[in-house]
Design a protein around this motif. Structure first.
Motif, PDB file in Angstrom:
ATOM      1  N   ALA A 156       0.760  -1.110   0.035  1.00 23.27           N
ATOM      2  CA  ALA A 156      -0.129  -0.018  -0.011  1.00 23.27           C
ATOM      3  C   ALA A 156       0.790   1.207   0.055  1.00 23.27           C
ATOM      4  O   ALA A 156       0.465   2.223  -0.638  1.00 23.27           O
ATOM      5  CB  ALA A 156      -0.872   0.033   1.348  1.00 23.27           C
ATOM      6  N   ILE A 157       1.893   1.243   0.995  1.00 19.75           N
ATOM      7  CA  ILE A 157       2.961   2.604   0.608  1.00 19.75           C
ATOM      8  C   ILE A 157       3.351   2.623  -0.503  1.00 19.75           C
ATOM      9  O   ILE A 157       3.512   3.689  -1.160  1.00 19.75           O
ATOM     10  CB  ILE A 157       4.130   2.233   1.874  1.00 19.75           C
ATOM     11  CG1 ILE A 157       3.328   2.471   3.195  1.00 19.75           C
ATOM     12  CG2 ILE A 157       5.023   3.394   1.823  1.00 19.75           C
ATOM     13  CD1 ILE A 157       4.173   2.026   4.605  1.00 19.75           C
ATOM     14  N   VAL A 158       4.184   1.637  -0.958  1.00 22.44           N
ATOM     15  CA  VAL A 158       4.581   1.758  -2.252  1.00 22.44           C
ATOM     16  C   VAL A 158       3.651   2.178  -3.420  1.00 22.44           C
ATOM     17  O   VAL A 158       4.057   3.189  -4.413  1.00 22.44           O
ATOM     18  CB  VAL A 158       5.289   0.379  -2.995  1.00 22.44           C
ATOM     19  CG1 VAL A 158       5.915   0.360  -4.383  1.00 22.44           C
ATOM     20  CG2 VAL A 158       6.564   0.221  -1.706  1.00 22.44           C
ATOM     21  N   ALA A 159       2.431   1.331  -3.793  1.00 24.29           N
ATOM     22  CA  ALA A 159       1.566   1.890  -4.644  1.00 24.29           C
ATOM     23  C   ALA A 159       1.021   3.345  -4.590  1.00 24.29           C
ATOM     24  O   ALA A 159       0.728   4.018  -5.537  1.00 24.29           O
ATOM     25  CB  ALA A 159       0.181   0.907  -4.735  1.00 24.29           C
ATOM     26  N   PHE A 200       0.547  -2.425 -12.043  1.00 25.58           N
ATOM     27  CA  PHE A 200       0.434  -3.584 -12.643  1.00 25.58           C
ATOM     28  C   PHE A 200       1.047  -4.581 -12.100  1.00 25.58           C
ATOM     29  O   PHE A 200       0.588  -5.627 -11.895  1.00 25.58           O
ATOM     30  CB  PHE A 200       0.767  -3.019 -14.260  1.00 25.58           C
ATOM     31  CG  PHE A 200       0.796  -4.455 -14.858  1.00 25.58           C
ATOM     32  CD1 PHE A 200      -0.501  -4.776 -15.451  1.00 25.58           C
ATOM     33  CD2 PHE A 200       1.653  -5.197 -15.446  1.00 25.58           C
ATOM     34  CE1 PHE A 200      -0.748  -5.957 -16.253  1.00 25.58           C
ATOM     35  CE2 PHE A 200       1.688  -6.224 -16.265  1.00 25.58           C
ATOM     36  CZ  PHE A 200       0.473  -6.765 -16.559  1.00 25.58           C
ATOM     37  N   VAL A 201       2.536  -4.397 -12.045  1.00 22.71           N
ATOM     38  CA  VAL A 201       3.082  -5.365 -11.300  1.00 22.71           C
ATOM     39  C   VAL A 201       2.760  -5.945 -10.137  1.00 22.71           C
ATOM     40  O   VAL A 201       2.612  -7.166  -9.700  1.00 22.71           O
ATOM     41  CB  VAL A 201       4.579  -5.112 -11.520  1.00 22.71           C
ATOM     42  CG1 VAL A 201       5.605  -6.073 -10.512  1.00 22.71           C
ATOM     43  CG2 VAL A 201       5.284  -4.812 -12.727  1.00 22.71           C
ATOM     44  N   SER A 202       2.357  -5.329  -9.209  1.00 19.05           N
ATOM     45  CA  SER A 202       1.872  -5.480  -7.921  1.00 19.05           C
ATOM     46  C   SER A 202       0.655  -6.227  -7.920  1.00 19.05           C
ATOM     47  O   SER A 202       0.518  -7.365  -7.134  1.00 19.05           O
ATOM     48  CB  SER A 202       1.880  -4.024  -7.120  1.00 19.05           C
ATOM     49  OG  SER A 202       1.195  -4.598  -5.914  1.00 19.05           O
ATOM     50  N   ALA A 203      -0.354  -5.568  -8.654  1.00 16.38           N
ATOM     51  CA  ALA A 203      -1.579  -6.202  -9.019  1.00 16.38           C
ATOM     52  C   ALA A 203      -1.670  -7.570  -9.594  1.00 16.38           C
ATOM     53  O   ALA A 203      -2.208  -8.734  -8.811  1.00 16.38           O
ATOM     54  CB  ALA A 203      -2.575  -5.364  -9.496  1.00 16.38           C
ATOM     55  N   SER A 204      -0.723  -7.828 -10.374  1.00 15.10           N
ATOM     56  CA  SER A 204      -0.602  -8.942 -11.071  1.00 15.10           C
ATOM     57  C   SER A 204      -0.070 -10.076 -10.256  1.00 15.10           C
ATOM     58  O   SER A 204      -0.462 -11.395 -10.228  1.00 15.10           O
ATOM     59  CB  SER A 204       0.262  -8.955 -12.413  1.00 15.10           C
ATOM     60  OG  SER A 204      -0.405  -7.770 -13.064  1.00 15.10           O
ATOM     61  N   THR A 205       1.164  -9.612  -9.448  1.00 16.04           N
ATOM     62  CA  THR A 205       1.952 -10.503  -8.673  1.00 16.04           C
ATOM     63  C   THR A 205       0.735 -11.176  -7.516  1.00 16.04           C
ATOM     64  O   THR A 205       0.969 -12.371  -7.150  1.00 16.04           O
ATOM     65  CB  THR A 205       3.159  -9.976  -7.969  1.00 16.04           C
ATOM     66  OG1 THR A 205       3.804  -9.587  -9.004  1.00 16.04           O
ATOM     67  CG2 THR A 205       3.832 -10.843  -7.002  1.00 16.04           C
ATOM     68  N   ASN A 206       0.053 -10.272  -6.947  1.00 15.37           N
ATOM     69  CA  ASN A 206      -0.621 -10.433  -5.754  1.00 15.37           C
ATOM     70  C   ASN A 206      -1.689 -11.532  -6.124  1.00 15.37           C
ATOM     71  O   ASN A 206      -2.075 -12.518  -5.611  1.00 15.37           O
ATOM     72  CB  ASN A 206      -1.285  -9.381  -5.299  1.00 15.37           C
ATOM     73  CG  ASN A 206      -0.290  -8.281  -4.623  1.00 15.37           C
ATOM     74  OD1 ASN A 206       0.756  -8.845  -4.338  1.00 15.37           O
ATOM     75  ND2 ASN A 206      -0.588  -7.030  -4.477  1.00 15.37           N
TER      76      ASN A 206
END
Length: 315
Positions: A156-159, A200-206
């Motif tokens: 959350a902090i990064v995004a 995109f990278v965060s959501a896809s990975t999660n």
């Protein structure tokens, strides 16, 4: 005029669920009821799994944290949304918007992973019942939940930092009922390639990691259930994970429906309805899903009410 176009935004305006004036009061009562049921249901799950001695197992420990996450997620969104139904000016400050987005991401990412953890818990319980208490020990439970919260907070902090590091110039109208990533990126007057890549990278990975965990767990669960010879044994084994399968299907189904839409058919109206579902409706439904078909929870509720009535009589 050029100076006006590059005025730095200090507040945002939320369009809300609907811009029709005649629907504001009816929608207020609809979402007030939804939020009231959400608070009541999730607080009941949190209370019962905390005080009842029969619910002190890993499954109910994880269920308690799912209820905490659901309550937090809806509370980040609903109060501001309800206020906006009653006032003419639907404004939110820059920092209030950033805080709401950050808290929303904490809870939505935590929900994605706590559902995966609960699927793993059901896998061990059904596929390795003799090793269940050793594998899913109290220490393991605390570790899995702590890692879930720590990871969701860091994500959350990064995004949110990447989204609010962009410049927002003259346009400040967010076409949504809360501060979400996609409409915020659309408002930016600076290069959006970095935040878009991060999101995109965060959501896809999660999503990929959690879905693989859930699918792998339930694939092995189904195989184990099919190996059980007695129909009564299969029914009992299936009933222990039926509630979680329902919750997982509703939650991931909504997310996949929202994010896998073709761009040609994509609309903010559909996005809003999907967002209403996974931020407000699902947190309301989960306590019902986990309690209506669960004999342990219903028995715990009966004991709690009996003890409470007994205490009142003594007073």
């Amino acid at each position: 005029m050029a100076h006006e176009n590059f005025t730095r935004v200090t507040e945002f305006i939320l369009t809300g669920v609907s811009e029709r004036p005649d629907l504001q009061i009816p929608l207020f009562f609809v979402f007030l009821i939804i939020y009231g049921l959400t608070v009541t249901g999730n607080l009941s799950i949190i209370t019962l799994t905390s005080v009842d001695s029969q619910l002190q197992t890993p499954m109910y420990f994880f269920l308690r944290h799912l209820a905490i996450i659901n309550l937090g997620n809806s509370t980040v969104i609903a109060p501001k949304m309800l206020v906006n139904f009653l006032v003419k000016k639907h404004t939110t400050s820059f920092y209030e918007c950033a805080t709401q987005l950050g808290m929303f991401l904490v809870f939505i990412v935590a929900e994605i992973f706590i559902l995966a953890v609960m699927a793993y818990d059901r896998y061990v319980a059904i596929c390795n019942p003799l090793l269940y208490m050793a594998v899913v020990s109290q220490r393991t439970c605390f570790l899995l939940v702590s890692l879930t919260y720590l990871y969701s907070l860091s994500t959350a902090i990064v995004a949110s930092s990447s989204v609010f590091s962009m410049s927002y110039c003259s346009s400040n109208v967010i076409n949504h009922f809360y501060c979400d990533i996609v409409p915020l990126i659309a408002l930016s007057c600076s290069d959006t390639s970095f935040p878009e890549t991060v999101v995109f990278v965060s959501a896809s990975t999660n999503l990929v990691f959690s879905i693989i965990t859930v699918v792998a767990s339930y694939f092995n669960i189904v195989l184990s259930i099919l190996r059980i010879r007695s129909s009564e044994g299969r029914k009992r084994a299936f009933s222990t994970c039926a509630s979680h399968m329902t919750a997982v299907s509703v939650f991931y189904g909504t997310l996949l429906f929202m994010y896998l839409q073709p761009q040609t058919n994509h609309s903010m109206g559909v996005d809003k309805m999907a967002s209403v579902f996974y931020t407000l409706v699902i947190p309301m439904l989960n306590p019902m899903i986990y309690s209506l078909r669960n004999k342990d929870v219903k028995a715990a509720l009966k004991r709690f009410l009996t003890n409470s009535c007994g205490s009142f009589k003594l007073m």
